[in-house]
Each structure stands twice: as C-alpha cells, then as structure tokens.
Design a protein around this motif. Structure first.
Motif, mmCIF file in Angstrom:
data_model
loop_
_atom_site.group_PDB
_atom_site.id
_atom_site.type_symbol
_atom_site.label_atom_id
_atom_site.label_comp_id
_atom_site.label_asym_id
_atom_site.label_seq_id
_atom_site.Cartn_x
_atom_site.Cartn_y
_atom_site.Cartn_z
ATOM 1 N N ARG A 224 -9.575 43.114 6.423
ATOM 2 C CA ARG A 224 -9.265 41.886 6.914
ATOM 3 C C ARG A 224 -10.026 41.638 8.451
ATOM 4 O O ARG A 224 -10.089 42.544 9.325
ATOM 5 C CB ARG A 224 -7.691 41.846 7.350
ATOM 6 N N ALA B 111 -12.505 37.871 -0.878
ATOM 7 C CA ALA B 111 -11.446 38.136 -0.173
ATOM 8 C C ALA B 111 -11.279 39.541 0.014
ATOM 9 O O ALA B 111 -11.826 40.431 -0.234
ATOM 10 C CB ALA B 111 -10.212 37.506 -0.997
ATOM 11 N N ALA B 112 -10.369 39.883 1.145
ATOM 12 C CA ALA B 112 -10.136 41.112 1.656
ATOM 13 C C ALA B 112 -9.517 41.852 0.519
ATOM 14 O O ALA B 112 -8.722 41.523 -0.517
ATOM 15 C CB ALA B 112 -9.204 41.255 3.020
ATOM 16 N N ASP C 164 -4.335 35.958 4.317
ATOM 17 C CA ASP C 164 -5.031 36.941 3.513
ATOM 18 C C ASP C 164 -6.017 37.624 4.076
ATOM 19 O O ASP C 164 -6.148 38.795 3.563
ATOM 20 C CB ASP C 164 -5.131 36.295 2.125
ATOM 21 N N ASN C 165 -6.796 37.017 4.552
ATOM 22 C CA ASN C 165 -8.162 37.651 4.834
ATOM 23 C C ASN C 165 -8.225 38.064 6.428
ATOM 24 O O ASN C 165 -9.351 38.246 7.210
ATOM 25 C CB ASN C 165 -9.231 36.792 4.486
ATOM 26 N N TYR C 166 -6.969 38.185 7.132
ATOM 27 C CA TYR C 166 -6.988 38.297 8.763
ATOM 28 C C TYR C 166 -6.057 39.259 8.892
ATOM 29 O O TYR C 166 -4.769 39.245 8.399
ATOM 30 C CB TYR C 166 -6.856 37.040 9.242
ATOM 31 N N TYR D 76 -14.151 40.890 6.155
ATOM 32 C CA TYR D 76 -14.187 39.515 5.464
ATOM 33 C C TYR D 76 -15.196 38.578 6.286
ATOM 34 O O TYR D 76 -15.171 38.695 7.523
ATOM 35 C CB TYR D 76 -12.689 38.956 5.455
#
Length: 244
Positions: free
Chosen positions: A163, A134-135, A239-241, A94
């Motif tokens: 992520r 987004a992931a 959400d992306n980490y 991401y």
C-alpha cells in the motif's frame, strides 16, 4: 559393456577384451525410423555428449592370423541434467513502476551444466504487475525454452505490491450561528508526491476513530447547529493506501 551417465558428467569408459588385436568402440544414436549402422546414421569413435539413447559395439580389425570381429550391440542412456529455476521474490509500491530486473536462481540437481547451457534456456520472468495493479501478492512465473539436455523444474516467486503511504490534512472551520446545520469540511488525502486522492474512504466521528472501530463510524461528515465547539476525528483508508 558400458553404463549410462547424466549430461555434463564425464563419459563412462566402455570395457571390452579380445584374444587377438585391439578392441575399438563405436557409438551410434538410436534414431526412430533409421536402421542400425548405415550411412544415414553413421557411427562415431568418440563417446557422445548429448542426452539420449545410444548403441555401442566393440570391434577388432582383421590382422595376421585372425579375422575381423564385431560384438553384438548394447544400449545405454545419457540422462538429461536436472535443473531447478526459482524466481526470487520482489516487492514494489502501488502506483510505482515495477521493480526491474526480476531475478532467479539456478540449482543443478543432477548432472552438470555451465553458463552456456543456462543461456540456451532463454529464461524469462513474467508477472502481471503494473503501476496500476492493486496492492496484493502476484506470482512471478519462470518461462524457458525446452532443451533435450536439461529437465527443468520451476518455482514461482511472489511480487508484493505494498500500500502507498498518504498524508491527510484537515482544516478548522468557523460558522456564524444561523439556526441551520453546518457540515465539517472533508479532509484532503494526498499521496507523497502531493497528488490528491479520490479512491479513499473517510470515516468521521466525534470521538477518536481508529483501525479498531472505524467500521462503526459514519462516512458522512457530522454537522453542528448550535453555538459551541465540536472536535471531528477522521480515519482515512483505501484498498491501495496505508490507513491514516
């Protein structure tokens, strides 16, 4: 007589016999709206190579003691080669540029094709992924230009956006008792390149907060009013980490 074959394979040899003279063969493509054996659709002595339906006749030129002969026509088909184009899976992270180039494999299921045939398909791979995607998992689609000599089957690949790893820094805080509640400072979440992240959620607790129990933790920082020491635990996710 003659039997058909598949594009790229060696042409089948027609069979014909005559009591007198030498048998010669003529080939002609079957074309819609064009009558048989005329100047608009000339015959050829060489076997065709392109996929399609063809007519074949055998003929013998006139010679001493015999007249010219011509057989009735028969039809045969050169079937298109069959090719499977499969997009290869790929992955990125991401916030980073999409990996390039995307690749695919070629499997010939019937007939024979060469690099020129494949190049003529103009294969292109597309995915809706960007640095801001987004992931998650996204399809990699195979696109090509139709070719009458090749029947193409495609299989999508998967582009996985992972992520992004982050670091979380928390600082100690000291207050002088004044009878009022004091709130623990929020930790600083940053990407690996040092950028502070805003699109994360911080969960707080006065006991360890983990991936197993963060759903019951508070998103508001705890407060301390009385003299003493309070340890604050954090769990940061987005959400992306990758959660920390």
């Amino acid at each position: 007589s003659i039997s058909g074959w598949t594009y790229g394979e060696a042409a089948h040899t027609p069979v014909g016999t005559a009591k007198f003279g030498t048998v010669e063969f003529r080939y002609q493509p079957v074309k819609e709206g064009i009558a048989d054996w005329n100047i608009f659709n000339p015959a050829a002595s060489e076997a065709p190579t392109q996929a399609g339906t063809y007519r074949l006749i055998a003929q013998v030129a006139a010679g001493e003691g015999y007249t010219a002969l011509k057989s009735s026509e028969m039809q045969f088909t050169i079937a298109p080669a069959q090719v499977l184009l499969t997009a290869q899976d790929a992955a990125g992270v991401y916030g980073e540029a999409v990996k390039s180039p995307l690749t695919y494999t070629t499997a010939v299921l019937a007939g024979k094709v060469n690099s020129t045939d494949i190049a003529a398909l103009g294969v292109q791979l597309t995915t809706g992924v960007s640095a801001n995607s987004a992931a998650g998992a996204y399809p990699i689609t195979v696109n090509y230009t139709a070719n009458s000599n090749i029947t193409v089957t495609t299989a999508d690949g998967i582009y996985t956006v992972a992520r992004k790893a982050i670091t979380v820094t928390a600082e100690n805080a000291t207050f002088v008792y004044d009878g009022r509640p004091h709130t623990a400072a929020a930790p600083r979440a940053a990407a690996q390149d040092g950028r502070t992240l805003a699109d994360v959620t911080v969960y707080y607790g006065t006991s360890p907060v983990t991936s197993q129990n963060y759903g019951t933790a508070n998103t508001a920082a705890p407060t301390i009013t009385n003299v003493g020491l309070m340890t604050v635990y954090y769990y940061v996710t987005g959400d992306n980490y990758t959660p920390v």
